[in-house]
Motif scaffolding. Structure first.
Motif, PDB file in Angstrom:
ATOM      1  N   SER A 215       0.841  -1.205   0.000  1.00  0.00           N
ATOM      2  CA  SER A 215       0.000   0.000   0.000  1.00  0.00           C
ATOM      3  C   SER A 215       0.875   1.252   0.000  1.00  0.00           C
ATOM      4  CB  SER A 215      -0.930   0.004   1.211  1.00  0.00           C
ATOM      5  OG  SER A 215      -0.208   0.136   2.426  1.00  0.00           O
ATOM      6  N   LEU A 216       1.994   1.209   0.700  1.00  0.00           N
ATOM      7  CA  LEU A 216       2.907   2.356   0.715  1.00  0.00           C
ATOM      8  C   LEU A 216       3.528   2.584  -0.657  1.00  0.00           C
ATOM      9  CD1 LEU A 216       4.372   4.561   2.297  1.00  0.00           C
ATOM     10  CD2 LEU A 216       6.088   2.869   2.955  1.00  0.00           C
ATOM     11  N   SER A 217       3.836   1.506  -1.385  1.00  0.00           N
ATOM     12  CA  SER A 217       4.403   1.655  -2.731  1.00  0.00           C
ATOM     13  C   SER A 217       3.426   2.353  -3.666  1.00  0.00           C
ATOM     14  CB  SER A 217       4.777   0.277  -3.301  1.00  0.00           C
ATOM     15  OG  SER A 217       5.850  -0.296  -2.594  1.00  0.00           O
ATOM     16  N   VAL A 218       2.156   1.970  -3.596  1.00  0.00           N
ATOM     17  CA  VAL A 218       1.140   2.623  -4.436  1.00  0.00           C
ATOM     18  C   VAL A 218       0.987   4.079  -4.016  1.00  0.00           C
ATOM     19  CG1 VAL A 218      -1.297   2.624  -5.084  1.00  0.00           C
ATOM     20  CG2 VAL A 218      -0.052   0.454  -4.870  1.00  0.00           C
ATOM     21  N   PHE A 219       0.969   4.327  -2.707  1.00  0.00           N
ATOM     22  CA  PHE A 219       0.868   5.705  -2.196  1.00  0.00           C
ATOM     23  C   PHE A 219       2.022   6.559  -2.719  1.00  0.00           C
ATOM     24  CE2 PHE A 219       2.367   8.727   0.996  1.00  0.00           C
ATOM     25  CZ  PHE A 219       1.238   9.529   1.175  1.00  0.00           C
ATOM     26  N   ASN A 220       3.230   6.062  -2.570  1.00  0.00           N
ATOM     27  CA  ASN A 220       4.400   6.845  -3.000  1.00  0.00           C
ATOM     28  C   ASN A 220       4.362   7.142  -4.493  1.00  0.00           C
ATOM     29  OD1 ASN A 220       5.530   7.004  -0.443  1.00  0.00           O
ATOM     30  ND2 ASN A 220       6.731   5.132  -0.687  1.00  0.00           N
ATOM     31  N   TYR A 221       3.940   6.156  -5.280  1.00  0.00           N
ATOM     32  CA  TYR A 221       3.891   6.380  -6.729  1.00  0.00           C
ATOM     33  C   TYR A 221       2.872   7.473  -7.069  1.00  0.00           C
ATOM     34  CZ  TYR A 221       3.763   5.588 -11.734  1.00  0.00           C
ATOM     35  OH  TYR A 221       3.829   5.758 -13.099  1.00  0.00           O
ATOM     36  N   LEU A 222       1.703   7.406  -6.450  1.00  0.00           N
ATOM     37  CA  LEU A 222       0.671   8.411  -6.728  1.00  0.00           C
ATOM     38  C   LEU A 222       1.117   9.800  -6.269  1.00  0.00           C
ATOM     39  CD1 LEU A 222      -2.552   6.424  -5.772  1.00  0.00           C
ATOM     40  CD2 LEU A 222      -1.746   7.003  -8.073  1.00  0.00           C
ATOM     41  N   MET A 223       1.826   9.869  -5.137  1.00  0.00           N
ATOM     42  CA  MET A 223       2.295  11.177  -4.665  1.00  0.00           C
ATOM     43  C   MET A 223       3.323  11.779  -5.623  1.00  0.00           C
ATOM     44  SD  MET A 223       0.491  11.811  -2.049  1.00  0.00           S
ATOM     45  CE  MET A 223      -0.776  10.853  -2.905  1.00  0.00           C
ATOM     46  N   GLU A 224       4.121  10.919  -6.259  1.00  0.00           N
ATOM     47  CA  GLU A 224       5.162  11.396  -7.167  1.00  0.00           C
ATOM     48  C   GLU A 224       4.624  11.763  -8.545  1.00  0.00           C
ATOM     49  OE1 GLU A 224       8.033   8.304  -7.305  1.00  0.00           O
ATOM     50  OE2 GLU A 224       8.662   8.529  -5.214  1.00  0.00           O
ATOM     51  N   HIS A 225       3.473  11.198  -8.932  1.00  0.00           N
ATOM     52  CA  HIS A 225       2.992  11.380 -10.296  1.00  0.00           C
ATOM     53  C   HIS A 225       1.624  12.050 -10.389  1.00  0.00           C
ATOM     54  CE1 HIS A 225       6.068   8.201 -10.595  1.00  0.00           C
ATOM     55  NE2 HIS A 225       6.285   8.664 -11.815  1.00  0.00           N
ATOM     56  N   THR A 226       1.110  12.564  -9.294  1.00  0.00           N
ATOM     57  CA  THR A 226      -0.168  13.303  -9.311  1.00  0.00           C
ATOM     58  C   THR A 226      -0.030  14.551  -8.448  1.00  0.00           C
ATOM     59  OG1 THR A 226      -1.142  12.249  -7.346  1.00  0.00           O
ATOM     60  CG2 THR A 226      -1.417  11.107  -9.466  1.00  0.00           C
ATOM     61  N   ASN A 227      -1.088  15.338  -8.446  1.00  0.00           N
ATOM     62  CA  ASN A 227      -1.132  16.539  -7.601  1.00  0.00           C
ATOM     63  C   ASN A 227      -1.971  16.309  -6.345  1.00  0.00           C
ATOM     64  OD1 ASN A 227       0.405  18.162  -9.401  1.00  0.00           O
ATOM     65  ND2 ASN A 227      -1.413  18.454 -10.683  1.00  0.00           N
ATOM     66  N   LEU A 228      -2.171  15.061  -5.984  1.00  0.00           N
ATOM     67  CA  LEU A 228      -2.965  14.752  -4.794  1.00  0.00           C
ATOM     68  C   LEU A 228      -2.273  15.277  -3.540  1.00  0.00           C
ATOM     69  CD1 LEU A 228      -4.020  11.069  -5.585  1.00  0.00           C
ATOM     70  CD2 LEU A 228      -5.503  13.087  -5.620  1.00  0.00           C
ATOM     71  N   ASP A 229      -3.080  15.739  -2.598  1.00  0.00           N
ATOM     72  CA  ASP A 229      -2.569  16.217  -1.316  1.00  0.00           C
ATOM     73  C   ASP A 229      -2.310  15.009  -0.409  1.00  0.00           C
ATOM     74  OD1 ASP A 229      -2.005  17.377   1.102  1.00  0.00           O
ATOM     75  OD2 ASP A 229      -3.877  18.503   1.263  1.00  0.00           O
ATOM     76  N   PRO A 230      -1.071  14.791   0.025  1.00  0.00           N
ATOM     77  CA  PRO A 230      -0.786  13.638   0.880  1.00  0.00           C
ATOM     78  C   PRO A 230      -1.625  13.607   2.156  1.00  0.00           C
ATOM     79  CG  PRO A 230       1.244  14.636   0.110  1.00  0.00           C
ATOM     80  CD  PRO A 230       0.139  15.565  -0.285  1.00  0.00           C
ATOM     81  N   ALA A 231      -2.059  14.781   2.615  1.00  0.00           N
ATOM     82  CA  ALA A 231      -2.864  14.838   3.836  1.00  0.00           C
ATOM     83  C   ALA A 231      -4.250  14.238   3.629  1.00  0.00           C
ATOM     84  CB  ALA A 231      -3.004  16.288   4.310  1.00  0.00           C
ATOM     85  N   MET A 232      -4.669  14.114   2.368  1.00  0.00           N
ATOM     86  CA  MET A 232      -5.999  13.575   2.071  1.00  0.00           C
ATOM     87  C   MET A 232      -5.953  12.107   1.672  1.00  0.00           C
ATOM     88  SD  MET A 232      -7.971  16.100   2.676  1.00  0.00           S
ATOM     89  CE  MET A 232      -9.526  15.530   1.966  1.00  0.00           C
ATOM     90  N   VAL A 233      -4.761  11.519   1.665  1.00  0.00           N
ATOM     91  CA  VAL A 233      -4.608  10.129   1.227  1.00  0.00           C
ATOM     92  C   VAL A 233      -4.028   9.294   2.365  1.00  0.00           C
ATOM     93  CG1 VAL A 233      -3.639   8.583  -0.505  1.00  0.00           C
ATOM     94  CG2 VAL A 233      -4.186  10.952  -1.124  1.00  0.00           C
ATOM     95  N   LYS A 234      -4.742   8.235   2.740  1.00  0.00           N
ATOM     96  CA  LYS A 234      -4.283   7.328   3.794  1.00  0.00           C
ATOM     97  C   LYS A 234      -3.847   6.003   3.170  1.00  0.00           C
ATOM     98  CE  LYS A 234      -8.141   7.272   6.072  1.00  0.00           C
ATOM     99  NZ  LYS A 234      -9.095   6.981   7.162  1.00  0.00           N
ATOM    100  N   HIS A 235      -2.936   5.311   3.845  1.00  0.00           N
ATOM    101  CA  HIS A 235      -2.541   3.988   3.362  1.00  0.00           C
ATOM    102  C   HIS A 235      -2.345   3.060   4.549  1.00  0.00           C
ATOM    103  CE1 HIS A 235       1.715   4.655   4.520  1.00  0.00           C
ATOM    104  NE2 HIS A 235       1.483   5.909   4.152  1.00  0.00           N
ATOM    105  N   SER A 236      -2.680   1.793   4.362  1.00  0.00           N
ATOM    106  CA  SER A 236      -2.555   0.813   5.447  1.00  0.00           C
ATOM    107  C   SER A 236      -2.481  -0.589   4.864  1.00  0.00           C
ATOM    108  CB  SER A 236      -3.753   0.908   6.411  1.00  0.00           C
ATOM    109  OG  SER A 236      -4.964   0.599   5.737  1.00  0.00           O
ATOM    110  N   GLY A 237      -1.932  -1.503   5.659  1.00  0.00           N
ATOM    111  CA  GLY A 237      -1.879  -2.911   5.278  1.00  0.00           C
ATOM    112  C   GLY A 237      -2.808  -3.719   6.158  1.00  0.00           C
TER     113      GLY A 237
END
Length: 270
Positions: A215-237
């Motif tokens: 889940s962290l790998s998907v999160f990191n990829y989206l943060m690097e390639h989109t304009n999403l606000d990290p504060a609005m995106v949660k990730h967990s296993g």
């Protein structure tokens, strides 16, 4: 000459009454201070009220009801007017008395219905985007009253026991990122899931670590390639604890190895 009877003079108040009055004033100030520090998500409340006005006609002209504050700003004392609102929906006929718990249940059901309708509308828009980007069969879409969920199979994203994204999965994540940016103001949650096969001889010692790493790998990829606000995106296993299929078969285990991306609607509790 008879003397006039002297009028009774007021007796001084008992000393304890002054102390009691001071205590009441202090308590009043304390509760006013507590109330002043409390916060209400006005935007979310207005959205719920507007949805009620459009779908169920509980409020007369939703925005007007919010402006007047009939049920909110006037305080809890106005809850005794709930009968009028419930009766206006046609649920109570011929002046039949409706139990309080039943009336509350109806209100809760209407709130859930409003949430479900918003999620359904959001799911339809996302489904159209999936079809436009030729992701049918790659991304599964489901929805609840809280969110719309996109599910990607783990075999598409990762090799066995790995948290490194496959090259062929990156174009899919790019397209998903474009869709997520349309809902950047919503809370987005990324969950990793595995089957129940124990880890052995790999970097991660158990499925909890593996699912969290994915889940962290998907999160990191989206943060690097989109304009999403990290504060609005949660990730967990979630490890192996939320299976959607039977882990006793290869097919079931394959389905359980997945990543879920949830977009919460504006009426949800998140």
């Amino acid at each position: 000459m008879a003397r006039k009877k002297k009028e009774d003079e007021p007796k001084p108040a008992a000393a304890w009454m002054n102390t009691f009055a001071d205590l009441m004033n202090l308590l009043l100030c304390f509760f006013v201070l507590l109330f002043s520090m409390s916060t209400i998500d006005a935007q979310k409340f207005e959205q719920i009220a507007a949805s009620f006005s459009q779908s169920f006609s509980i409020f007369q002209g939703g925005a007007q009801a919010i402006g007047d504050g009939i049920l909110v700003s006037a305080g809890m004392s106005q809850l005794n007017e709930l009968d009028e609102y419930i009766n206006s929906t046609g649920k109570a006929a011929d002046n039949e008395e409706v139990p309080e718990d039943l009336k509350l249940e109806e209100v809760v059901e209407k709130i859930e219905q409003a949430k479900l309708e918003e999620s359904e509308e959001l799911a339809e828009k996302i489904d159209e985007a999936v079809q436009e980007q030729n992701l049918e069969g790659i991304v599964d879409i489901e929805f609840t009253s809280q969110y719309v969920q996109l599910t990607l199979q783990g075999s598409l994203l990762f090799d066995s026991g790995s948290t490194v994204l496959k090259e062929q999965s990156l174009p899919v994540l790019d397209q998903i990122g474009v869709m997520l940016e349309r809902y950047a103001e919503s809370t987005i949650e990324i969950e990793g899931h595995t089957d129940n096969v124990p880890m052995s001889g790999a970097k991660y010692s158990n499925n909890d670590e593996l699912s969290g790493g994915r889940s962290l790998s998907v999160f990191n990829y989206l943060m690097e390639h989109t304009n999403l606000d990290p504060a609005m995106v949660k990730h967990s296993g979630r490890g192996e604890y939320v299976p959607i299929a039977d882990n006793s078969t290869p097919e079931g285990r394959s389905l359980n190895r997945r990543v879920e991306i949830r977009i919460y609607n504006s009426l949800s509790s998140y």
